[in-house]
Design a protein around this motif. Structure first.
Motif, mmCIF file in Angstrom:
data_model
loop_
_atom_site.group_PDB
_atom_site.id
_atom_site.type_symbol
_atom_site.label_atom_id
_atom_site.label_comp_id
_atom_site.label_asym_id
_atom_site.label_seq_id
_atom_site.Cartn_x
_atom_site.Cartn_y
_atom_site.Cartn_z
ATOM 1 N N UNK A 1 -2.116 10.077 7.529
ATOM 2 C CA UNK A 1 -1.278 10.610 8.585
ATOM 3 C C UNK A 1 -2.173 10.069 9.845
ATOM 4 N N UNK A 2 -3.367 9.743 9.788
ATOM 5 C CA UNK A 2 -3.971 9.135 10.992
ATOM 6 C C UNK A 2 -3.490 7.734 11.329
ATOM 7 N N UNK A 3 -3.218 6.965 10.322
ATOM 8 C CA UNK A 3 -2.626 5.560 10.476
ATOM 9 C C UNK A 3 -1.352 5.575 11.108
ATOM 10 N N UNK A 4 -0.475 6.491 10.289
ATOM 11 C CA UNK A 4 0.795 6.807 10.704
ATOM 12 C C UNK A 4 0.986 7.416 12.280
ATOM 13 N N UNK A 5 0.071 8.317 12.877
ATOM 14 C CA UNK A 5 0.031 8.935 14.082
ATOM 15 C C UNK A 5 -0.450 7.597 15.192
ATOM 16 N N UNK A 6 -1.462 6.832 14.618
ATOM 17 C CA UNK A 6 -1.856 5.906 15.526
ATOM 18 C C UNK A 6 -0.478 4.869 15.816
ATOM 19 N N UNK A 7 0.281 4.554 14.763
ATOM 20 C CA UNK A 7 1.355 3.686 15.250
ATOM 21 C C UNK A 7 2.529 4.364 15.784
ATOM 22 N N UNK A 8 2.791 5.692 15.311
ATOM 23 C CA UNK A 8 3.866 6.416 15.991
ATOM 24 C C UNK A 8 3.645 6.702 17.500
ATOM 25 N N UNK A 9 2.306 6.629 17.852
ATOM 26 C CA UNK A 9 1.884 6.815 19.423
ATOM 27 C C UNK A 9 2.448 5.584 20.108
ATOM 28 N N UNK A 10 2.821 4.513 19.326
ATOM 29 C CA UNK A 10 3.340 3.362 20.284
ATOM 30 C C UNK A 10 4.681 2.859 19.615
ATOM 31 N N UNK A 11 5.236 3.733 18.840
ATOM 32 C CA UNK A 11 6.625 3.430 18.376
ATOM 33 C C UNK A 11 7.042 4.284 17.147
ATOM 34 N N UNK A 12 7.809 3.549 16.233
ATOM 35 C CA UNK A 12 8.372 4.304 14.975
ATOM 36 C C UNK A 12 7.571 3.687 13.855
ATOM 37 N N UNK A 13 7.757 4.563 12.795
ATOM 38 C CA UNK A 13 7.124 4.002 11.437
ATOM 39 C C UNK A 13 8.050 4.195 10.298
ATOM 40 N N UNK A 14 7.451 3.296 9.234
ATOM 41 C CA UNK A 14 8.367 3.493 7.957
ATOM 42 C C UNK A 14 7.458 3.023 6.754
ATOM 43 N N UNK A 15 7.359 3.890 5.811
ATOM 44 C CA UNK A 15 6.603 3.782 4.828
ATOM 45 C C UNK A 15 7.270 2.986 3.765
ATOM 46 N N UNK A 16 6.579 2.162 3.096
ATOM 47 C CA UNK A 16 7.108 1.407 1.815
ATOM 48 C C UNK A 16 6.179 1.975 0.599
ATOM 49 N N UNK A 17 6.770 1.972 -0.454
ATOM 50 C CA UNK A 17 6.176 2.424 -1.691
ATOM 51 C C UNK A 17 5.264 1.208 -2.338
ATOM 52 N N UNK A 18 6.051 0.091 -2.414
ATOM 53 C CA UNK A 18 5.521 -1.189 -3.079
ATOM 54 C C UNK A 18 5.073 -1.961 -1.967
ATOM 55 N N UNK A 19 3.856 -2.417 -2.359
ATOM 56 C CA UNK A 19 3.142 -3.244 -1.452
ATOM 57 C C UNK A 19 3.981 -4.543 -1.407
ATOM 58 N N UNK A 20 4.818 -5.205 -2.293
ATOM 59 C CA UNK A 20 5.400 -6.464 -2.212
ATOM 60 C C UNK A 20 6.519 -6.428 -1.256
ATOM 61 N N UNK A 21 6.900 -4.881 -0.768
ATOM 62 C CA UNK A 21 8.086 -4.982 0.103
ATOM 63 C C UNK A 21 7.455 -5.106 1.889
ATOM 64 N N UNK A 22 6.195 -5.378 1.828
ATOM 65 C CA UNK A 22 5.575 -5.436 3.097
ATOM 66 C C UNK A 22 6.065 -6.994 3.333
ATOM 67 N N UNK A 23 6.304 -7.876 2.486
ATOM 68 C CA UNK A 23 6.898 -9.111 3.069
ATOM 69 C C UNK A 23 8.261 -9.057 3.734
ATOM 70 N N UNK A 24 8.843 -8.244 3.168
ATOM 71 C CA UNK A 24 10.270 -7.955 3.513
ATOM 72 C C UNK A 24 10.261 -7.335 5.047
ATOM 73 N N UNK A 25 9.132 -6.263 5.103
ATOM 74 C CA UNK A 25 8.967 -5.711 6.418
ATOM 75 C C UNK A 25 8.524 -6.582 7.563
ATOM 76 N N UNK A 26 7.810 -7.592 7.016
ATOM 77 C CA UNK A 26 7.478 -8.617 7.966
ATOM 78 C C UNK A 26 8.720 -9.427 8.511
ATOM 79 N N UNK A 27 9.665 -9.471 7.784
ATOM 80 C CA UNK A 27 10.831 -10.232 8.401
ATOM 81 C C UNK A 27 11.639 -9.169 9.185
ATOM 82 N N UNK A 28 11.374 -7.992 9.190
ATOM 83 C CA UNK A 28 12.113 -7.133 9.839
ATOM 84 C C UNK A 28 11.520 -6.557 11.226
ATOM 85 N N UNK A 29 10.130 -6.097 10.965
ATOM 86 C CA UNK A 29 9.596 -5.531 12.153
ATOM 87 C C UNK A 29 8.524 -6.509 12.852
#
Ligand SMILES: NC(=O)C1=CN([C@@H]2O[C@H](COP(=O)(O)OP(=O)(O)OC[C@H]3O[C@@H](n4cnc5c(N)ncnc54)[C@H](O)[C@@H]3O)[C@@H](O)[C@H]2O)C=CC1
Ligand SMILES: O=C(O)[C@@H]1CCC=N1
Length: 271
Positions: free
Chosen positions: A144-172
């Motif tokens: 929750x702390x990590x989420x609120x840190x990033x929500x202080x400067x925008x929006x957030x979206x959790x992914x369940x699988x770490x491998x999806x962080x590659x895809x997220x990089x292409x999008x965010x």
């Protein structure tokens, strides 16, 4: 949001976007320390009352939260130099592209609480977009702390699988650059057609902002519908879109995003 002492290891573009975005929300500057060996960065932060240090270890020892914001290429060296620090009572947030939780865990002593984040530079104007990932062992409080840190400067979206962080990089993480490239190309084209720099910039930036706002403020309307609403049959927009379609813009975008994902996977192995 909860107030914890946070240190940023690396005070470059992305750390600045988050730190300065955070200050705009009223987060106390004296709870933030930025560590960077580059003394030129000092005044950038201290003039905003953010603390600055060139001593990573001492600063990390005194902080509740460490944000790893160095380039992936130096991740191993930077983390290895912190091997004397016990991280068992600290939250580690990594914004580094392509560096896995497994890698960070192996480099830091007792770093059980790691949240990976892929933010983007619009955090600077409180319009950031961050993907987040944490393993199941990470406590709700830290997540929750990590989420609120990033929500202080925008929006957030959790992914369940770490491998999806590659895809997220292409999008965010990377995508603001795609939009900037598109706007640069539009601006250049307007200059070629005789408009001034000021005219071209204003026309491009306000149209981009307006289009983005239309998308955000009409969440139930398909993107395709918004496009169609601009496109009169046989009109000017149709003429422009025909060129994009003939040149296969959708395929170009897909190839570019896949290249981003592939590079992220490659970097995960390299660094
Ligand atoms: N720039 C962006 O749009 C985004 C960047 N990221 C990630 O953020 C991280 C940082 O990227 P940028 O800010 O763009 O890079 P940058 O090059 O602007 O900043 C990196 C900073 O780390 C500092 N540094 C180098 N060695 C250090 C050390 N031993 N201790 C402390 N600081 C050290 C450098 O002096 C520099 O100021 C990267 O891992 C990148 O993948 C993630 C999302 C978006
Ligand atoms: O280009 C990069 O590697 C970093 C990660 C996402 C945005 N910038």
């Amino acid at each position: 949001m909860q107030q914890k002492s946070i240190c940023f290891i690396g005070g470059g573009n992305m750390a600045q976007a988050i730190v300065f975005g955070l200050l705009k929300t009223g987060y106390p500057a004296n709870l933030i320390t930025v560590c960077d060996p580059n003394e030129d960065k000092r005044s950038l932060f201290t003039e905003k009352k953010v603390l600055f240090s060139t001593d990573n270890q001492t600063t990390v020892e005194k902080s509740d939260v460490m944000v790893l914001a160095v380039k992936p290429q130096v991740a191993s060296d930077v983390c290895s130099a912190l091997s004397a620090v016990d991280f068992s009572e600290k939250l580690v947030i990594s914004i580094m592209a392509a560096i896995s939780v497994e890698k960070i865990t192996a480099l830091l002593f007792h770093a059980d609480n790691i949240v990976r984040v892929m933010p983007n530079t619009p955090a600077l104007v409180s319009t950031g977009m961050s993907g987040l990932f944490a393993r199941a062992n990470v406590s709700m409080e830290y997540k929750q702390f990590a989420e609120s840190l990033l929500q202080a400067v925008g929006q957030t979206c959790w992914v369940e699988n770490e491998s999806d962080m590659h895809t997220v990089t292409a999008a965010s993480g990377s995508s603001p650059a795609y939009f900037f490239l598109f706007m640069e190309a539009m601006q250049q084209s307007l200059l070629n057609m005789g408009l001034t720099v000021q005219q071209a910039r204003l026309l491009v930036q306000q149209s981009a902002l307006g289009a983005a706002k239309m998308v955000v403020e009409n969440p139930t309307v398909e993107l395709a519908t918004l496009r169609q609403n601009v496109t009169s049959k046989g009109g000017t927009t149709a003429a422009a879109l025909n060129v994009f379609n003939e040149k296969q813009l959708a395929q170009i975008v897909e190839q570019a995003m896949l290249a981003c994902v592939e590079r992220s996977k490659e970097m995960e192995k390299l660094f």
